[in-house]
Design an enzyme around this catalytic site. Structure first.
Site, PDB file in Angstrom:
ATOM      1  CB  THR A 114     -21.174   0.200 -13.302  1.00 42.73           C
ATOM      2  OG1 THR A 114     -22.595   0.345 -13.524  1.00 42.73           O
ATOM      3  CG2 THR A 114     -20.604  -0.800 -14.296  1.00 42.73           C
ATOM      4  CE1 TYR A 130     -29.718   2.689 -19.628  1.00 42.06           C
ATOM      5  CE2 TYR A 130     -30.774   0.546 -19.894  1.00 42.06           C
ATOM      6  CZ  TYR A 130     -29.630   1.311 -19.756  1.00 42.06           C
ATOM      7  OH  TYR A 130     -28.396   0.696 -19.740  1.00 42.06           O
TER       8      TYR A 130
HETATM    9  N1  LIG Z   1     -23.654  -1.714 -16.009  1.00 39.53           N
HETATM   10  C1  LIG Z   1     -24.493  -2.445 -16.694  1.00 39.53           C
HETATM   11  O1  LIG Z   1     -24.898  -3.544 -16.279  1.00 39.53           O
HETATM   12  C2  LIG Z   1     -25.014  -1.972 -18.014  1.00 39.53           C
HETATM   13  C3  LIG Z   1     -25.907  -2.789 -18.686  1.00 39.53           C
HETATM   14  C4  LIG Z   1     -26.371  -2.397 -19.925  1.00 39.53           C
HETATM   15  C5  LIG Z   1     -25.920  -1.227 -20.487  1.00 39.53           C
HETATM   16  N2  LIG Z   1     -25.056  -0.429 -19.803  1.00 39.53           N
HETATM   17  C6  LIG Z   1     -24.627   0.812 -20.440  1.00 39.53           C
HETATM   18  O2  LIG Z   1     -23.246   0.982 -20.266  1.00 39.53           O
HETATM   19  C7  LIG Z   1     -22.921   2.369 -20.268  1.00 39.53           C
HETATM   20  C8  LIG Z   1     -22.062   2.684 -19.054  1.00 39.53           C
HETATM   21  O3  LIG Z   1     -22.863   2.479 -17.894  1.00 39.53           O
HETATM   22  P1  LIG Z   1     -22.259   2.134 -16.478  1.00 39.53           P
HETATM   23  O4  LIG Z   1     -23.027   0.994 -15.982  1.00 39.53           O
HETATM   24  O5  LIG Z   1     -20.782   2.071 -16.547  1.00 39.53           O
HETATM   25  O6  LIG Z   1     -22.768   3.401 -15.663  1.00 39.53           O
HETATM   26  P2  LIG Z   1     -22.010   4.604 -14.924  1.00 39.53           P
HETATM   27  O7  LIG Z   1     -21.010   4.078 -13.991  1.00 39.53           O
HETATM   28  O8  LIG Z   1     -23.088   5.486 -14.408  1.00 39.53           O
HETATM   29  O9  LIG Z   1     -21.284   5.313 -16.129  1.00 39.53           O
HETATM   30  C9  LIG Z   1     -21.952   6.181 -16.998  1.00 39.53           C
HETATM   31  C10 LIG Z   1     -21.082   7.370 -17.224  1.00 39.53           C
HETATM   32  O10 LIG Z   1     -21.732   8.220 -18.166  1.00 39.53           O
HETATM   33  C11 LIG Z   1     -21.569   9.554 -17.731  1.00 39.53           C
HETATM   34  N3  LIG Z   1     -22.624  10.386 -18.275  1.00 39.53           N
HETATM   35  C12 LIG Z   1     -23.956  10.270 -18.089  1.00 39.53           C
HETATM   36  N4  LIG Z   1     -24.604  11.241 -18.740  1.00 39.53           N
HETATM   37  C13 LIG Z   1     -23.659  11.980 -19.352  1.00 39.53           C
HETATM   38  C14 LIG Z   1     -23.698  13.123 -20.159  1.00 39.53           C
HETATM   39  N5  LIG Z   1     -24.855  13.696 -20.481  1.00 39.53           N
HETATM   40  N6  LIG Z   1     -22.548  13.638 -20.637  1.00 39.53           N
HETATM   41  C15 LIG Z   1     -21.365  13.076 -20.320  1.00 39.53           C
HETATM   42  N7  LIG Z   1     -21.240  11.972 -19.536  1.00 39.53           N
HETATM   43  C16 LIG Z   1     -22.387  11.451 -19.053  1.00 39.53           C
HETATM   44  C17 LIG Z   1     -21.663   9.470 -16.227  1.00 39.53           C
HETATM   45  O11 LIG Z   1     -21.075  10.624 -15.678  1.00 39.53           O
HETATM   46  P3  LIG Z   1     -21.693  11.366 -14.395  1.00 39.53           P
HETATM   47  O12 LIG Z   1     -21.025  10.711 -13.241  1.00 39.53           O
HETATM   48  O13 LIG Z   1     -21.318  12.782 -14.600  1.00 39.53           O
HETATM   49  O14 LIG Z   1     -23.179  11.133 -14.441  1.00 39.53           O
HETATM   50  C18 LIG Z   1     -20.871   8.201 -15.947  1.00 39.53           C
HETATM   51  O15 LIG Z   1     -19.481   8.469 -15.829  1.00 39.53           O
HETATM   52  C19 LIG Z   1     -24.250   3.114 -20.299  1.00 39.53           C
HETATM   53  O16 LIG Z   1     -24.541   3.516 -21.621  1.00 39.53           O
HETATM   54  C20 LIG Z   1     -25.231   2.070 -19.836  1.00 39.53           C
HETATM   55  O17 LIG Z   1     -26.530   2.310 -20.319  1.00 39.53           O
HETATM   56  C21 LIG Z   1     -24.588  -0.782 -18.577  1.00 39.53           C
END
Ligand SMILES: NC(=O)c1ccc[n+]([C@@H]2O[C@H](COP(=O)([O-])OP(=O)(O)OC[C@H]3O[C@@H](n4cnc5c(N)ncnc54)[C@H](OP(=O)(O)O)[C@@H]3O)[C@@H](O)[C@H]2O)c1
Length: 332
Positions: A250, A215
């Protein structure tokens, strides 16, 4: 100098990690950061947000719609984003606002699907004379075991880098039509600070696989290709930005990092706080300079140690590798 540099306390928070990435950093910085976008800043504009069915993607879609944008929420299939659309519509209605939202379906890790979706989406916009003003590449995964995409690429690399680069390429005609200059935003992670560019093994074929490392490596690649992507799109009047959200509570964090969440939960940001800089980058005036890494509305260094610092030659190499990996993607 960009005129947007972080003050000293802000930079110290960044170095402390816990201080900066949590809701503490958000609270300490928000009184001193650049102004909020103006009310209605995105009226008449159109945005696409990937991974918009939950977490930061949903919060981003809400933030963009609140500023007046028509927002296309993209999930693996359109049904994945409909509950989020209903929540956003309800929320904005309570605020006395109208939301104009559309559901889109595409697995961004599947290059053939990306090709099909982006080509059809760009054609649909062209038919109606519409432009695309904002793209947020937010979809993210943290695989627990080495998993490959339908094209045989390591899944986090495919999701965070290859799909977004191909999609951006194919959406360029719609982005070019933006009257105000389109903005492309990649959502990276502070976890990338732990890893150098994986030049010798971009697909993580060697050594024992650790999802968090895969990741972080793919998030490092996202950051290091941004100067090239920005340069590539400059002539189209499209700016490219990469940001990291800190740590936000999240569904993705709950599913992938349950122990981390248990330990840090009182200090985790809300999704809206994590998405703040995404929305700001999409709407701020004057437009933030492209090609930079942002966190809490300020540009941040790409690396804090020499061990993770990429040279220009390293960036050229990974950019060439990425271009080759997405080249010739079949539309089937
Ligand atoms: N939350 C944090 O603290 C944090 C920190 C650093 C970076 N980030 C980044 O922020 C972004 C959002 O993360 P989040 O924390 O909000 O996580 P999340 O709630 O899991 O959201 C990620 C979303 O991406 C979708 N997704 C994953 N793979 C996909 C694909 N191949 N095609 C289409 N949609 C896809 C997921 O859908 P499904 O439900 O279908 O899997 C989900 O709706 C990510 O890039 C993550 O790496 C988050």
């Amino acid at each position: 100098m960009t005129g947007t540099e972080a003050p000293v306390l802000d930079r110290l928070l960044d170095r402390s990690i816990v201080g900066g990435y949590t809701n503490i950093g958000y609270a300490l910085r928000r009184g001193h950061w650049p102004a909020d976008p103006a009310e209605g800043a995105l009226a008449g504009r159109r945005a696409l947000v990937t991974g918009a069915g939950s977490g930061l993607g949903e919060a981003t879609a809400l933030g963009l719609a609140r500023l007046g944008a028509t927002v296309h929420l993209l999930g693996r299939d359109p049904d994945r984003v409909r509950p989020a659309m209903a929540r956003i519509t309800d929320r904005l209605r309570q605020e006395g606002r109208e939301a104009v939202l559309h559901a889109e379906g595409c697995d961004v890790a599947d290059l053939a699907q990306v090709h099909r979706f982006a080509t059809a989406f760009a054609a649909r916009l062209a038919e109606n004379g519409d432009a695309l003003d904002v793209v947020v590449h937010n979809a993210g995964v943290l695989p627990s075991t080495r998993t490959t995409s339908p094209d045989g690429h390591e899944l986090s690399l495919a999701t965070h880098v290859l799909g977004p680069v191909l999609m951006t390429d194919l959406l360029a005609p719609a982005l070019r039509r933006s009257a105000t200059g389109a903005r492309v935003i990649l959502v990276s992670s502070g976890g990338m600070y732990t890893q150098p560019l994986p030049l010798a093994d971009p697909e993580y074929r060697q050594g024992s696989y650790r999802g968090a490392v895969a990741y972080a490596r793919s998030k490092r690649v996202q950051v290091e290709i941004v100067p090239h992507l920005a340069h590539h799109l400059e002539a189209e009047n499209v700016s490219v930005h990469v940001m990291h959200p800190g740590w936000a509570d999240t569904p993705g964090v709950a599913a992938s990092l349950p122990a981390f969440r248990l330990l840090t939960r009182p200090f985790l940001r809300t999704s809206a706080q994590g998405a703040d800089t995404i929305v700001w980058l999409a709407a701020a005036q004057p437009p933030p300079p492209g090609g930079l890494l942002w966190h809490d509305r300020r540009p941040r260094p790409f690396s804090y140690t020499t061990a993770t610092t990429a040279t220009e030659a390293d960036r050229d190499e990974i950019w060439s590798w990425v271009r080759a990996a997405v080249a010739g993607t079949p539309a089937a």
